[in-house]
Scaffold this active site. Structure first.
Site, mmCIF file in Angstrom:
data_model
loop_
_atom_site.group_PDB
_atom_site.id
_atom_site.type_symbol
_atom_site.label_atom_id
_atom_site.label_comp_id
_atom_site.label_asym_id
_atom_site.label_seq_id
_atom_site.Cartn_x
_atom_site.Cartn_y
_atom_site.Cartn_z
ATOM 1 N N THR A 19 0.724 -1.211 0.111
ATOM 2 C CA THR A 19 -0.050 -0.087 -0.110
ATOM 3 C C THR A 19 0.915 1.241 -0.060
ATOM 4 O O THR A 19 0.727 2.452 -1.001
ATOM 5 C CB THR A 19 -1.033 0.117 1.184
ATOM 6 O OG1 THR A 19 -1.513 -1.343 1.081
ATOM 7 C CG2 THR A 19 -1.834 1.200 1.115
ATOM 8 N N LYS A 35 -8.157 -1.220 -5.371
ATOM 9 C CA LYS A 35 -7.953 -2.500 -4.637
ATOM 10 C C LYS A 35 -8.971 -3.434 -4.856
ATOM 11 O O LYS A 35 -10.150 -3.250 -4.137
ATOM 12 C CB LYS A 35 -7.988 -1.847 -2.919
ATOM 13 C CG LYS A 35 -7.695 -3.071 -2.009
ATOM 14 C CD LYS A 35 -6.257 -3.395 -1.765
ATOM 15 C CE LYS A 35 -6.360 -4.475 -0.600
ATOM 16 N NZ LYS A 35 -4.941 -4.836 -0.069
ATOM 17 N N GLU A 104 -3.646 -2.962 -6.321
ATOM 18 C CA GLU A 104 -2.922 -3.682 -5.277
ATOM 19 C C GLU A 104 -3.772 -4.835 -4.766
ATOM 20 O O GLU A 104 -5.049 -5.057 -4.747
ATOM 21 C CB GLU A 104 -3.075 -2.678 -4.005
ATOM 22 C CG GLU A 104 -2.362 -3.271 -3.097
ATOM 23 C CD GLU A 104 -2.383 -2.646 -1.540
ATOM 24 O OE1 GLU A 104 -2.650 -1.574 -1.666
ATOM 25 O OE2 GLU A 104 -2.014 -3.140 -0.585
ATOM 26 N N GLY A 105 -2.803 -5.922 -4.802
ATOM 27 C CA GLY A 105 -3.611 -7.340 -4.551
ATOM 28 C C GLY A 105 -3.675 -7.250 -3.019
ATOM 29 O O GLY A 105 -3.632 -6.348 -2.322
ATOM 30 N N ALA A 106 -4.422 -8.256 -2.724
ATOM 31 C CA ALA A 106 -4.541 -8.651 -0.912
ATOM 32 C C ALA A 106 -3.448 -9.985 -0.658
ATOM 33 O O ALA A 106 -3.379 -10.606 -1.326
ATOM 34 C CB ALA A 106 -5.978 -8.990 -0.729
ATOM 35 N N GLY A 107 -2.872 -9.448 0.078
ATOM 36 C CA GLY A 107 -1.826 -10.578 0.769
ATOM 37 C C GLY A 107 -0.645 -10.709 -0.566
ATOM 38 O O GLY A 107 -0.344 -9.833 -1.021
HETATM 39 N N1 ADP Z 1 8.853 2.577 3.806
HETATM 40 C C1 ADP Z 1 8.129 2.745 4.769
HETATM 41 N N2 ADP Z 1 8.057 3.789 5.738
HETATM 42 C C2 ADP Z 1 7.426 3.964 6.787
HETATM 43 N N3 ADP Z 1 6.149 3.013 6.875
HETATM 44 C C3 ADP Z 1 6.059 1.933 6.185
HETATM 45 C C4 ADP Z 1 7.015 1.845 4.835
HETATM 46 N N4 ADP Z 1 6.609 0.771 4.521
HETATM 47 C C5 ADP Z 1 5.417 0.244 4.966
HETATM 48 N N5 ADP Z 1 5.255 1.186 6.342
HETATM 49 C C6 ADP Z 1 4.131 0.946 7.206
HETATM 50 O O1 ADP Z 1 4.087 -0.575 7.371
HETATM 51 C C7 ADP Z 1 2.642 -0.919 7.501
HETATM 52 C C8 ADP Z 1 2.433 -1.901 6.552
HETATM 53 O O2 ADP Z 1 2.627 -1.454 5.070
HETATM 54 P P1 ADP Z 1 1.403 -1.660 3.635
HETATM 55 O O3 ADP Z 1 2.090 -0.713 2.916
HETATM 56 O O4 ADP Z 1 0.203 -1.421 4.662
HETATM 57 O O5 ADP Z 1 1.898 -3.077 3.757
HETATM 58 P P2 ADP Z 1 0.832 -4.289 3.015
HETATM 59 O O6 ADP Z 1 0.006 -3.324 1.867
HETATM 60 O O7 ADP Z 1 1.770 -5.210 2.118
HETATM 61 O O8 ADP Z 1 -0.056 -4.866 3.736
HETATM 62 C C9 ADP Z 1 1.843 0.238 7.250
HETATM 63 O O9 ADP Z 1 1.407 0.919 8.607
HETATM 64 C C10 ADP Z 1 2.967 1.172 6.500
HETATM 65 O O10 ADP Z 1 2.277 2.489 6.590
HETATM 66 MG MG MG Z 2 -1.913 -3.063 1.473
#
Ligand code: ADP
Ligand code: MG
Length: 207
Positions: A19, A35, A104-107
């Site tokens: 995300t 999404k 954006e996919g899930a998992g």
């Molecule tokens: N480079 C980064 N800097 C700061 N926060 C991050 C970073 N990458 C991920 N996060 C935080 O980590 C958590 C998981 O990231 P997210 O993008 O939601 O993962 P996914 O979409 O793969 O489940 C979220 O709270 C996101 O804001």
């Molecule tokens: Mg996500």
């Protein structure tokens, strides 16, 4: 880096930064965001989060196809809500209306959608090139190589890997060598997330 105009963002796992990377790319490329499967409505949805962080208006956000209440794997969240996920329910948003699109996919790649299909089948169904987001630290080589193998086995075009987290030169080198792929960007931890820091991250990491 040349990006396809429309592409699918998957990850080696949940919580790896799909995300966040989508929000950076959306900001830098003025792309729309979709999404298709949202599992979990109690906390902020990915769409709502991206919208809040980017500050972009509604017209750049495509509504989810499935909004499932529980934060579970899609197949299980669907059962909880008494629905079944069907590939034919997904429709790639109109090219003219959304010429630039980030999906954006899930998992990860093998997150099940139903008894027969996995997230990788949705990528194949939508026929989009794929960007793989991986964490930068220990364990990522295995997860990334497995994900790449599965994606390629299904004939998907994986055009890059984004590593997220503290830079790790050894892991980057291993992914490039064993995976036969370019690491498109190494995104470091952002201390603050808003429209401005996302734009700065795009300029710093993707250009
Ligand atoms: N480079 C980064 N800097 C700061 N926060 C991050 C970073 N990458 C991920 N996060 C935080 O980590 C958590 C998981 O990231 P997210 O993008 O939601 O993962 P996914 O979409 O793969 O489940 C979220 O709270 C996101 O804001
Ligand atoms: Mg996500």
């Amino acid at each position: 880096m040349e990006f396809p105009s429309r592409f699918f963002v998957t990850g080696t796992d949940t919580g790896v930064g799909k995300t966040l990377v989508s929000a950076i790319l959306m900001t830098g490329r003025k792309a729309a965001y979709w999404k298709p499967v949202q599992s979990g409505l109690e906390t902020m949805t990915d769409t709502a989060w991206v919208q809040q962080m980017t500050g972009f208006s509604d017209h750049l956000f495509v509504p989810e196809t499935y909004r499932l209440s529980q934060a579970l794997s899609p197949h299980a969240a669907a059962v909880e809500d008494g629905v079944s996920i069907s590939l034919s329910a997904f429709q790639l948003p109109d090219q003219d209306r959304y010429p630039r699109l980030i999906v954006e996919g899930a998992g990860g790649v093998m997150a099940p959608l139903n008894e027969k299909h996995f997230m990788v089948d949705l990528m194949k169904y939508l026929a989009l090139p794929v960007l793989l987001v991986a964490r930068s630290g220990l364990g990522t080589i295995n997860h990334t190589l497995l994900s790449l193998e599965k994606l390629r086995n299904r004939g998907l075009d994986v055009f890059g890997v984004v590593m997220n987290g503290p830079k790790n030169r050894i892991n980057k080198q291993a992914i490039e060598t064993y995976g036969g792929i370019r690491v498109t960007a190494e995104v470091e931890t952002l201390s603050h997330i808003d429209g401005r820091s996302l734009a700065e991250a795009y300029a710093q990491y993707f250009r």
